[in-house]
Design an enzyme around this catalytic site. Structure first.
Site, mmCIF file in Angstrom:
data_model
loop_
_atom_site.group_PDB
_atom_site.id
_atom_site.type_symbol
_atom_site.label_atom_id
_atom_site.label_comp_id
_atom_site.label_asym_id
_atom_site.label_seq_id
_atom_site.Cartn_x
_atom_site.Cartn_y
_atom_site.Cartn_z
ATOM 1 N N ARG A 85 31.022 -3.316 -23.907
ATOM 2 C CA ARG A 85 31.713 -3.449 -25.195
ATOM 3 C C ARG A 85 30.941 -2.654 -26.239
ATOM 4 O O ARG A 85 29.755 -2.405 -26.058
ATOM 5 C CB ARG A 85 31.722 -4.931 -25.622
ATOM 6 C CG ARG A 85 32.489 -5.812 -24.677
ATOM 7 C CD ARG A 85 32.332 -7.283 -25.089
ATOM 8 N NE ARG A 85 32.979 -8.140 -24.113
ATOM 9 C CZ ARG A 85 32.545 -9.343 -23.777
ATOM 10 N NH1 ARG A 85 31.464 -9.856 -24.319
ATOM 11 N NH2 ARG A 85 33.196 -10.049 -22.879
ATOM 12 N N ARG A 138 36.300 -12.415 -31.872
ATOM 13 C CA ARG A 138 35.305 -11.464 -31.364
ATOM 14 C C ARG A 138 35.905 -10.076 -31.192
ATOM 15 O O ARG A 138 35.178 -9.077 -31.173
ATOM 16 C CB ARG A 138 34.732 -11.985 -30.038
ATOM 17 C CG ARG A 138 33.426 -11.322 -29.646
ATOM 18 C CD ARG A 138 32.802 -11.967 -28.441
ATOM 19 N NE ARG A 138 33.607 -11.754 -27.233
ATOM 20 C CZ ARG A 138 33.350 -12.318 -26.052
ATOM 21 N NH1 ARG A 138 32.325 -13.141 -25.926
ATOM 22 N NH2 ARG A 138 34.121 -12.071 -25.025
ATOM 23 N N ARG A 144 40.803 -15.375 -19.530
ATOM 24 C CA ARG A 144 39.585 -16.096 -19.871
ATOM 25 C C ARG A 144 39.892 -17.533 -20.303
ATOM 26 O O ARG A 144 39.156 -18.454 -19.980
ATOM 27 C CB ARG A 144 38.811 -15.349 -20.969
ATOM 28 C CG ARG A 144 38.014 -14.212 -20.409
ATOM 29 C CD ARG A 144 37.636 -13.163 -21.433
ATOM 30 N NE ARG A 144 37.177 -11.960 -20.737
ATOM 31 C CZ ARG A 144 35.917 -11.720 -20.434
ATOM 32 N NH1 ARG A 144 34.964 -12.527 -20.814
ATOM 33 N NH2 ARG A 144 35.591 -10.639 -19.745
#
Ligand SMILES: Nc1nc2c(ncn2[C@@H]2O[C@H](COP(=O)(O)OP(=O)(O)O)[C@@H](O)[C@H]2O)c(=O)[nH]1
Ligand SMILES: Nc1ncnc2c1ncn2[C@@H]1O[C@H](COP(=O)(O)OP(=O)(O)O)[C@@H](O)[C@H]1O
Length: 197
Positions: A44, A137, A148
């Protein structure tokens, strides 16, 4: 000789494991060392190869697994993740407390080894708040986020099984959760500080 007892932190994606562990390593430099896992997921923005993870291809990772280089490995949300023997040895050779951030499958598999860590579960105050944090996020696609959240439900059920975790910390207010984490690890922190002084 084996160093201090390792610490496993587990909990659903987005609960705040990295945030808590990074705070801990910053405050206690020279006490904790992070077990840098291997993963096939892409880095990321802001993540560094060799610091957050070792980023590898599936071929390289599978070859390492087949070669017996890993203590445990698991498929999570379409990617492989694993703890190499070298990652843990690197930390333990410095007599630091080895911190592992691993999923539910990792917890189950580590229990079958002789690593004998303390197992800490980090939990969200609610599924709604977990979703809010994951969205906030801004690292996941909608598809990855949904995957997730599905896995999070299974992980939350697993964490309720008696005897799996030594300590459960609800990460509602970050400062409160961090204090609880430090209190949990106080004896081990003191031991390492004493040894190195
Ligand atoms: N079994 C296992 N799980 C890991 C390992 N490294 C990371 N994980 C877990 O993989 C999941 C996904 O990690 P990541 O992609 O960094 O996403 P995040 O948890 O949302 O920050 C999390 O539950 C991690 O705890 C590992 O070496 N082994
Ligand atoms: N107690 C908290 N309250 C509000 N936001 C939090 C809290 N703890 C973590 N966060 C935020 O939630 C998001 C997910 O945290 P992160 O540490 O990446 O989780 P994990 O490593 O468990 O996937 C991040 O944006 C982080 O800043």
């Amino acid at each position: 000789m084996a160093g201090p007892r390792p610490v496993v932190c587990s909990g659903p994606s987005g609960v705040g494991k990295s945030t808590l562990l990074k705070k801990l390593m910053k405050e206690y430099e020279g006490v904790f060392g992070f077990s840098i896992s291997h993963t096939t997921r892409k880095p990321r923005p802001g993540e560094k190869d060799g610091t957050d993870y070792h980023y590898v291809t599936r071929e390289v990772m599978q070859a390492g697994i087949d070669n017996g280089d890993f203590i445990e490995s698991a498929e999570f949300s379409g990617n492989l993740y694993g703890t190499s023997k070298a990652a843990v040895q690197e930390v333990q050779s410095k007599n630091l407390i080895c911190l592992l951030d691993i999923d539910m499958q990792g917890v189950k598999n580590i229990k079958k080894t002789d690593l004998n860590p303390m197992f800490i579960s980090i939990q969200p105050p609610s599924m709604e708040i977990l979703e809010k944090r994951l969205r906030g996020r801004k690292t996941e696609s909608e598809e990855s986020l949904q995957k997730r959240l599905q896995t999070a439900k299974i992980e939350m059920e697993f964490s309720k099984e008696p005897g799996v975790f030594d300590v459960i910390i609800v990460n509602d207010n970050l400062d409160d959760a961090y204090v609880k984490l430090k209190e949990t690890l106080k004896d081990e922190i003191d031991k390492v500080k004493k040894m190195s002084s």
